[in-house]
Design an enzyme around this catalytic site. Sequence first.
Site, PDB file in Angstrom:
ATOM      1  N   GLU A 269       6.051 -46.679  -5.968  1.00  0.00           N
ATOM      2  CA  GLU A 269       7.017 -47.366  -6.904  1.00  0.00           C
ATOM      3  C   GLU A 269       7.503 -48.698  -6.531  1.00  0.00           C
ATOM      4  O   GLU A 269       8.546 -49.084  -6.344  1.00  0.00           O
ATOM      5  CB  GLU A 269       8.229 -46.457  -7.265  1.00  0.00           C
ATOM      6  CG  GLU A 269       7.658 -45.062  -7.939  1.00  0.00           C
ATOM      7  CD  GLU A 269       8.993 -44.368  -8.296  1.00  0.00           C
ATOM      8  OE1 GLU A 269       9.925 -44.530  -7.515  1.00  0.00           O
ATOM      9  OE2 GLU A 269       8.782 -43.522  -9.279  1.00  0.00           O
ATOM     10  N   ASP A 348       8.056 -35.231 -10.953  1.00  0.00           N
ATOM     11  CA  ASP A 348       9.327 -35.729 -10.620  1.00  0.00           C
ATOM     12  C   ASP A 348      10.526 -34.817 -10.961  1.00  0.00           C
ATOM     13  O   ASP A 348      11.342 -35.196 -11.755  1.00  0.00           O
ATOM     14  CB  ASP A 348       9.440 -37.130 -11.081  1.00  0.00           C
ATOM     15  CG  ASP A 348      10.465 -37.954 -10.314  1.00  0.00           C
ATOM     16  OD1 ASP A 348      10.924 -37.397  -9.144  1.00  0.00           O
ATOM     17  OD2 ASP A 348      10.848 -39.133 -10.647  1.00  0.00           O
ATOM     18  N   GLU A 376      19.006 -35.591 -11.518  1.00  0.00           N
ATOM     19  CA  GLU A 376      18.435 -36.580 -12.297  1.00  0.00           C
ATOM     20  C   GLU A 376      18.166 -36.304 -13.746  1.00  0.00           C
ATOM     21  O   GLU A 376      18.415 -36.804 -14.752  1.00  0.00           O
ATOM     22  CB  GLU A 376      17.378 -37.103 -11.428  1.00  0.00           C
ATOM     23  CG  GLU A 376      16.730 -38.337 -12.090  1.00  0.00           C
ATOM     24  CD  GLU A 376      15.728 -39.064 -11.300  1.00  0.00           C
ATOM     25  OE1 GLU A 376      15.653 -38.614 -10.257  1.00  0.00           O
ATOM     26  OE2 GLU A 376      15.036 -40.316 -11.819  1.00  0.00           O
TER      27      GLU A 376
HETATM   28  C1  GCU Z   1      12.367 -40.822  -9.018  1.00  0.00           C
HETATM   29  C2  GCU Z   1      13.723 -41.555  -9.352  1.00  0.00           C
HETATM   30  C3  GCU Z   1      13.667 -42.717  -8.585  1.00  0.00           C
HETATM   31  C4  GCU Z   1      13.283 -42.512  -7.269  1.00  0.00           C
HETATM   32  C5  GCU Z   1      12.052 -41.860  -7.049  1.00  0.00           C
HETATM   33  C6  GCU Z   1      11.755 -41.478  -5.360  1.00  0.00           C
HETATM   34  O1  GCU Z   1      11.168 -41.493  -9.684  1.00  0.00           O
HETATM   35  O2  GCU Z   1      13.942 -41.830 -10.623  1.00  0.00           O
HETATM   36  O3  GCU Z   1      14.973 -43.477  -8.617  1.00  0.00           O
HETATM   37  O4  GCU Z   1      13.408 -43.433  -5.988  1.00  0.00           O
HETATM   38  O5  GCU Z   1      11.970 -40.676  -7.754  1.00  0.00           O
HETATM   39  O6  GCU Z   1      11.673 -40.088  -5.129  1.00  0.00           O
HETATM   40  O7  GCU Z   1      11.328 -42.242  -4.679  1.00  0.00           O
END
Ligand code: GCU
Length: 661
Positions: A269, A348, A376
């Site tokens: 990400e 997730d 979440e």
């Molecule tokens: C999810 C979450 C993110 C987080 C990511 C992770 O996608 O929405 O906010 O950073 O997990 O586990 O790194």
Amino acid sequence: MSFEQAWLNYTERTSCEGADRLQNIYADVQDELMRNSVRELQLGLEGMTGRQPVLREISCNGEGNGVHFVYQAGMRKESYHLYEKDGMVTIEASDSNGILYGTFALLRQIRTKDTIAGMDIAKAPDMPLRMLNHWDNMDGSIERGYSGESFFFVENEVVVDDRTVTYARLAASVGINAVVINNVNVKDAATWLITERYLGKVRELAELFAGYGIKLFLSLNYAAPVELGELESADPLDERVKDWWKKRMEIVFGEVPGFGGFLIKADSEGRPGPFTYGRTHADGANMLAEAAAPYGGLIIWRCFVYNCQQDWRDYKTDRARSGYDNFMGLDGTFLDNVILQIKNGPMDFQVREPVHPLFGGLTKTNQMLEVQIAQEYTGQQRHLCYLIPMFQEILKFRTYVKEENDTVSDIVSGKTFGQHNCGIAAVANTGNDENWTGHDMAAANFYGFGRLAFDTKLTAEEIAGEWIAMTYGRDGQVMETLTDLLMRSWPAYEKYTCPLGIGWMVNPNFHYGPSVDGYEYSRWGTYHRADHEGLGVDRSHDGTGYALLYREPNASVYDDRNKCPDELLLFFHHMPYTWKLRSGKTVIQHIYDTHFEGVEMVDEMVERFSKLQGKLPAGPYDRMMERFTHQKEHAREWRDQINAYFWRKSGISDEKEREFY
Ligand code: GCU
């Protein structure tokens, strides 16, 4: 009345027989852990019996009633033996950590049971690492935080105060022994946590934690040498980069004695990682591990790696596969102080996912399970969703990596492969709200996660019962009602939200509330593929092939739409709405029915809860009622959006002719 003590509030007198005779503590206090054990016992017994026990020299052995702390060589690390004989209570352990856990076990016995007579409890923790991962940012915000702001960081400074002490006590009381205080997305000031700017405070915090048997860890920015302005590259095979990390580790571990190590989100990400330099995750992790090894430091490397620039038109790329595809080929190449941290499922933290196929795939690599108690995708601590039953299912899942001792629990507790660097981590659900967790009942997830990690044989009901008794006392109606609410909450949430394992029908970014197509045409790899004939993702051998990543017989079960368990059917297969489930219902009728049932369950739960007015303290009752009232409404929003969407899409009417919009 303060609610900051959560389940450590010992304000009520106990009816537990024998507790009031515990008037002395016999201990040879050598370290902070022991000192804290004595303090906990004094605090707890004073609150529950009205009299504070007196600390005596261990040599007074046998001169009066009380609790003996006894070092007993040869016992397992962090384990304790707690027993009562002739009015005397003994806590035996071979380290002070065990004494502390035995102390909390005694307090738990007194708060939740009728007597201490004949008590004989011997426990060694199941998971070597029992960890909380806080996603706190240094500006005080919390990524996916639903209970206020950070209590670790305010305005880019590290905070150590009374609340930190209470936090450490709460965590230690349920057996947590490792904590990461900062967000896995390490940016800005957080990159500097490993520098002189912050190490003094980090040390203070680490020392405080050490007194409660908790090791402090930090999340690390993989590109720190570059972002701190010292090098041009973070290439793990570059000698200058290696040297830089060796020096950095020497400073960090030197400044912070007992420091645990690092958690790393790399090439995920948008976070930097070894891919930038054409290197593998093993190159990156091992480079750091080598630098941390002289100090006994651990490198916990996350497997949440996937392509987040996907095209929704692409039916072959499958986010669910990516963790496996990225890491399986590296099995056996990681150093012994590296642990791969794997989310429970391949996507997730959805309300329902299959177990991650790396569990049972990897056989030569240290592994940790990552779960999320920050809700979440499961109601954000506004909806009640007790996750311990889900975690138990995950831990019990058979991977078939061996003929026996092959469950996820066996793997991450070290049983399967004889590993010692392993365990379980939860993304934490705490913040600076007075009650720690926003929803007062979300504290059951914090409590329960720790207890389950320590003792995986506890049932979700037992844990719920303990948490209720510890927090609100043992009134029968309170115990029964809250246990029932907790136990029904995950099933109810699943019913009124995403059906049959499909997940993701949430508002993008915030992940709260229904939006069936919110992620359908996005780049995140999270699709439901609904059309007028059916829905679900084909992950069978005809589709992305994901189902075949499991060991047999799991692979054949998931791959075959006739054998796949109902609750995961749409995760693995694209199915017609008219397909008959094993329950006998069609997919579409199942969607309609469960959404009505989920809402009915919530209505019943709230109705039952309302009878506790006057039985629970007013503060928590009112706060919970406010959240339940919202949940009731919001569950309807879920029901109506999901049902309307699939009714319009499929054109198939409800057998029961209920109102749709
Ligand atoms: C999810 C979450 C993110 C987080 C990511 C992770 O996608 O929405 O906010 O950073 O997990 O586990 O790194």
